[in-house]
Design a protein around this motif. Sequence first.
Motif, mmCIF file in Angstrom:
data_model
loop_
_atom_site.group_PDB
_atom_site.id
_atom_site.type_symbol
_atom_site.label_atom_id
_atom_site.label_comp_id
_atom_site.label_asym_id
_atom_site.label_seq_id
_atom_site.Cartn_x
_atom_site.Cartn_y
_atom_site.Cartn_z
ATOM 1 N N ASN A 189 0.851 -1.190 0.000
ATOM 2 C CA ASN A 189 0.000 0.000 0.000
ATOM 3 C C ASN A 189 0.888 1.241 0.000
ATOM 4 O O ASN A 189 1.910 1.274 0.696
ATOM 5 N N TYR A 192 1.131 5.414 0.645
ATOM 6 C CA TYR A 192 0.516 6.567 1.296
ATOM 7 C C TYR A 192 1.349 7.823 1.022
ATOM 8 O O TYR A 192 2.550 7.741 0.759
ATOM 9 N N LYS A 234 -4.103 7.527 1.461
ATOM 10 C CA LYS A 234 -3.740 6.289 0.768
ATOM 11 C C LYS A 234 -3.995 6.500 -0.715
ATOM 12 O O LYS A 234 -5.120 6.691 -1.139
ATOM 13 N N ASP A 268 -3.676 1.059 -3.253
ATOM 14 C CA ASP A 268 -4.086 0.029 -2.299
ATOM 15 C C ASP A 268 -3.786 -1.361 -2.845
ATOM 16 O O ASP A 268 -4.089 -1.658 -4.002
#
Length: 219
Positions: A153, A155, A204, A207
Amino acid sequence: MEIEHINEDTIRVKIENTDLEERGITFLDLLGNQKQIENFFYSILEEVDIDEEFQESDAVTFQVMPNNNGLELFISKGAQYREDMEDDLEDDSIMDPVKMLNESLSQNKKEDGVEEYMNAQDTKTMEAVFVFHNFEQMIMMAQEYYLESGLSNLYKFKDQYYLHIVFFIEEMTLKTTDEEIAHALEFGERSRISADVLDEYADKIMDTNALELVRHYFK
């Protein structure tokens, strides 16, 4: 840029990466700045809607679909079309390129049973978070770092990028987690900020498939 009138209510616009560059837009902008995305879409609408039939409509819907050379933008007008779209998509995905991109690239993960694997009680995982001072560092890692088994993921928090990796320990046969982490540290630094903190306070932007997504679109 290629324009095709599919029918009286829908226009398909093929936008190549060179078209994005000419307009001062990068693919990263499409993943992070919602207002800039909307302004870009409406500028394309003004450019292709010569007769202003779509601009005068009360309900205009944009759909963006990525491809290897850029993206395809579908512009549709009419309240009925919007109602049909809302039957198939959640409201926040109609104008959300990030969600569309992630959903298209996440399909393989779903087919491979990643969600079921993660939800299994006896699944053994290890997590690590890495910080990058600029997005170019993340691109370099994605181009050379291939995650054997796991998910990633991405961010953005306070002008820095954070990559959260979940290693599926029992599925790893070529390298140990220590070796994977050592390799990742060639591109970024180990972060003191946890994934839970990032989930709560950071944006985010990718994903589940962050490494694959960056590798695919930033060659």
